[in-house]
Design a protein around this motif. Structure first.
Motif, PDB file in Angstrom:
ATOM      1  N   ARG A 448      29.093  23.179   7.868  1.00  0.00           N
ATOM      2  CA  ARG A 448      28.414  22.531   8.995  1.00  0.00           C
ATOM      3  C   ARG A 448      28.031  23.514  10.097  1.00  0.00           C
ATOM      4  O   ARG A 448      27.195  23.194  10.950  1.00  0.00           O
ATOM      5  CB  ARG A 448      29.316  21.424   9.557  1.00  0.00           C
ATOM      6  CG  ARG A 448      30.618  21.917  10.146  1.00  0.00           C
ATOM      7  CD  ARG A 448      31.586  20.751  10.412  1.00  0.00           C
ATOM      8  NE  ARG A 448      32.060  20.173   9.167  1.00  0.00           N
ATOM      9  CZ  ARG A 448      32.782  19.049   9.088  1.00  0.00           C
ATOM     10  NH1 ARG A 448      33.097  18.402  10.199  1.00  0.00           N
ATOM     11  NH2 ARG A 448      33.170  18.582   7.930  1.00  0.00           N
ATOM     12  N   PHE A 463      24.066  14.948  10.686  1.00  0.00           N
ATOM     13  CA  PHE A 463      25.192  15.290   9.826  1.00  0.00           C
ATOM     14  C   PHE A 463      26.102  14.073   9.664  1.00  0.00           C
ATOM     15  O   PHE A 463      26.486  13.429  10.649  1.00  0.00           O
ATOM     16  CB  PHE A 463      25.977  16.453  10.437  1.00  0.00           C
ATOM     17  CG  PHE A 463      27.238  16.776   9.705  1.00  0.00           C
ATOM     18  CD1 PHE A 463      27.216  17.516   8.539  1.00  0.00           C
ATOM     19  CD2 PHE A 463      28.468  16.319  10.175  1.00  0.00           C
ATOM     20  CE1 PHE A 463      28.384  17.810   7.860  1.00  0.00           C
ATOM     21  CE2 PHE A 463      29.636  16.611   9.504  1.00  0.00           C
ATOM     22  CZ  PHE A 463      29.601  17.348   8.333  1.00  0.00           C
ATOM     23  N   TYR A 524      33.378  14.793  14.965  1.00  0.00           N
ATOM     24  CA  TYR A 524      32.548  15.097  13.797  1.00  0.00           C
ATOM     25  C   TYR A 524      32.502  13.836  12.936  1.00  0.00           C
ATOM     26  O   TYR A 524      33.427  13.038  12.931  1.00  0.00           O
ATOM     27  CB  TYR A 524      33.141  16.235  12.981  1.00  0.00           C
ATOM     28  CG  TYR A 524      32.627  17.605  13.344  1.00  0.00           C
ATOM     29  CD1 TYR A 524      31.259  17.875  13.411  1.00  0.00           C
ATOM     30  CD2 TYR A 524      33.514  18.647  13.600  1.00  0.00           C
ATOM     31  CE1 TYR A 524      30.793  19.136  13.731  1.00  0.00           C
ATOM     32  CE2 TYR A 524      33.062  19.913  13.915  1.00  0.00           C
ATOM     33  CZ  TYR A 524      31.691  20.153  13.986  1.00  0.00           C
ATOM     34  OH  TYR A 524      31.228  21.405  14.306  1.00  0.00           O
TER      35      TYR A 524
END
Length: 640
Positions: A448, A463, A524
């Motif tokens: 990432r 993402f 995330y």
């Protein structure tokens, strides 16, 4: 009958003696039985006194001539209201018989009230007390009987078919009484153990045997049940039988201090056992969370076999223009889990308003590349484009360029993971099992930080982690103004939780001098990255610099979130919380309304939805996007 009075009454009795009839009094009789006087007129009181001339004289007064306020005085100890010395003269014919009535080994017998009237009053009060006590006892027994009958009636109406679960999270279940019988039986077993210990200490072996017998029977009836619906049909009868023996034990053994002391001892012992089991549970949960179940292991094997045997390797040429078209909606998913990735793609496409404009970029490892590619060749999402790549094909991703890859290949990291019994200084103080998660060894987890290198032609990319579910159309995210920031993410700090000091070592000057410990963390899992701004600010270079400084792991532990917080410090734009709700993989107490209204829900934590560990009430949000009728899933026995 004659009473001898103390000399302290001389003067008063003298006065009375002059007012009474001087005739000889007829002798009376005192009945000691029931403490009453037969005839007050027959009682003579003889008083001795000193005359003014100095000689001792005697006077006689009748009992009926005395006022009710008169009080007898004990000639021995001086106490009022009692006569410990009572001289009784029983007249029989021409002679008298003198005797002392005594009790309890004493020469004297204590008499009740000081006068017959007071004696009668006291007797009447005593009788009223006895009657009132008997009445209250009877009322109490009636109330107890009524309560027992009501409890029996309520127990008959218990509905044991309602499904539920007996656990510390019971507030999360809709029916708070769904496991009432199971809870009752568990509580009965606890009390039976307490009374059994007390019974054996008092040598009451019969009651001890009965309590232990019923405890064993209750254990057998409960078995592995976690709700009333799973209990045996005889559970209620067993609960009643146990209640009866506990009632007997209470009648014979109950002592508040002893029972409280025993329960405190049991509580302390249970706490010690819980602490030991927590440690075992932590290890087993980590093991279960990171071990691939046989069903999920079967799926990539079947797909890989067909990929080569059915010659799918030469099929599925993609439209390269779509893959590199920056005007489309691009997603990046880095995963080695075929089933989880399929759910991310399926859920996204079911809510997409323009499916033909969506492009999924999936990167996996060499071991799962064939299986991942086979799945999307056989099950392509409607109108969307799916690109599957092998991370090993990225030749630029090598240890000379990538700091973390160089560190992962170092001897110290290998020693940390594979020689846990002989740790080096690197692992000192890192006994926490989560830091031995194998995902930290995978470059898929760190890819990432190289998005511009992987997708050089794109301007923006969303993402997504493989443990998320999409519940709304995500295309509005590409229109969100990040205000010059690189990363668009949902912040996770609530009060003091999930701030920078939770992830970074602020005792190190490199951290304390460059970052605010109270800065808010972010998640995330669903991140909008502006790749043009990324390149402009050299984000990958910042990441490399901090990774090099943390080679000895003194700035943060393993993982990708701490370096992400550092790399995107003051470069993260906070998105609305409704875009991304986290915690479904570890928190059973989330607000269901927030979950249902969220655009993306995230199963971050150990309780992944594809595992048996999953929180049952959250699993349907994920499983409804699984194609359980797929032949590959049926072949591997993957079902709801």
């Amino acid at each position: 009958m004659v009473f001898v009075m103390s000399r302290c009454f001389v003067l008063v009795l003298l006065c009375l003696a002059y007012y009474v009839d001087g005739r000889n009094l007829e002798q009376g009789t005192f009945h000691a039985k029931e403490g009453s006087f037969a005839d007050e007129e027959d009682i003579k009181i003889i008083a001795t006194y000193s005359h003014s001339s100095g000689e001792v004289r005697m006077g006689v007064v009748r009992m009926k001539d005395l006022s009710n306020s008169w009080v007898w005085e004990n000639p021995v100890d001086g106490n009022h209201g009692r006569m410990n010395s009572l001289l009784v003269e029983k007249t029989t014919g021409n002679h008298s018989e003198m005797r002392f009535d005594g009790g309890s080994g004493s020469q004297y017998q204590t008499m009740a009230p000081s006068s017959p009237v007071k004696l009668k009053r006291r007797m009447m009060r005593q009788e009223r007390r006895v009657l009132r006590t008997a009445e209250l006892i009877q009322q109490g027994k009636e109330k107890d009987d009524q309560m027992v009958e009501a409890a029996i009636e309520r127990s008959k109406n218990l509905d044991t078919t309602v499904k539920g679960k007996y656990s510390i999270w019971r507030r999360d279940y809709e029916s708070p009484n769904s496991d009432s019988t199971l809870k009752l039986m568990r509580d009965q077993i606890i009390m039976a153990k307490a009374y059994a210990t007390i019974a054996i200490s008092k040598n009451n072996t019969s009651l001890y045997s009965a309590l232990m017998k019923h405890s064993r029977e209750s254990h057998q009836v409960i078995g592995e049940a976690s709700s009333d619906a799973e209990l045996h049909s005889s559970a209620l009868d067993q609960a009643k039988a146990m209640g009866h023996i506990l009632s007997l034990a209470k009648d014979q053994l109950y002592d508040c201090l002893i029972v409280a002391r025993k329960l405190r001892g049991m509580l302390q012992s249970t706490e010690d056992n819980v602490n030991a089991l927590k440690k075992k549970s932590a290890f087993l949960i980590q093991l279960a969370a990171k071990t691939v179940p046989s069903r999920l292991h079967c799926l990539p094997l079947q797909l890989t076999a067909d990929y080569f045997f059915l010659h799918y390797a030469s099929k599925g040429d993609l439209d390269k223009e779509k893959i590199e078209d920056p005007s489309l909606y691009h997603y990046a998913i880095f995963s080695d889990n075929v089933l989880a990735t399929s759910v991310v793609v399926n859920s996204t496409m079911q809510h997409a308003q323009e499916p033909e404009k969506h492009v999924f970029h999936i990167v996996t490892d060499k071991l799962n590349f064939a299986a991942m590619k086979m799945w999307f060749l056989v099950n392509p999402p409607a109108k969307a484009t799916v690109q599957v790549e092998n991370i090993d094909d990225f030749k630029w991703l090598n240890s000379s360029y990538c700091s973390v890859l160089r560190q992962l290949e170092s001897a110290r990291i290998k020693e940390y993971y594979f020689k846990a019994n002989h740790p080096s200084f690197l692992s000192a103080g890192t006994e926490n099992l989560k830091y031995r998660n194998p995902k930290y060894l995978s470059m898929l987890n760190h890819l990432r930080f190289y998005l511009p290198e992987v997708y050089p032609k794109l301007n923006k990319i969303l993402f997504l982690d493989d443990d998320i579910v999409v519940q709304k159309d995500l295309t509005p995210l590409w229109s969100v103004d990040l205000h010059g920031m690189v990363n668009g993410a949902v912040e996770t700090c609530k009060e003091s939780f999930h701030r920078f000091d939770k992830y970074l070592n602020f005792s190190n000057p490199l951290i304390s001098e460059n970052f605010d410990p109270g800065a808010c963390g972010w998640a995330y899992g669903m991140n909008m990255f502006d790749l043009k701004e990324w390149k402009k600010r050299n984000i990958t270079g910042i990441y490399h610099r901090w990774q090099d400084m943390n080679e000895d792991r003194t700035l943060w532990k393993l993982g990708t979130l701490p370096p992400g917080l550092i790399t995107f410090y003051n470069l993260t734009y906070p998105l609305d919380r409704r875009w991304h709700v986290l915690g479904l993989g570890y928190d059973p107490a989330l607000n269901l309304t927030e979950i249902e209204n969220a655009a993306v829900i995230h199963y971050n934590g150990n309780y992944k939805p594809w595992l048996d560990l999953a929180v049952s009430k959250y699993k349907p949000y994920w499983s409804k996007y699984v194609m359980f009728d797929n032949p590959y899933l049926r072949r591997c026995n993957i079902s709801e």
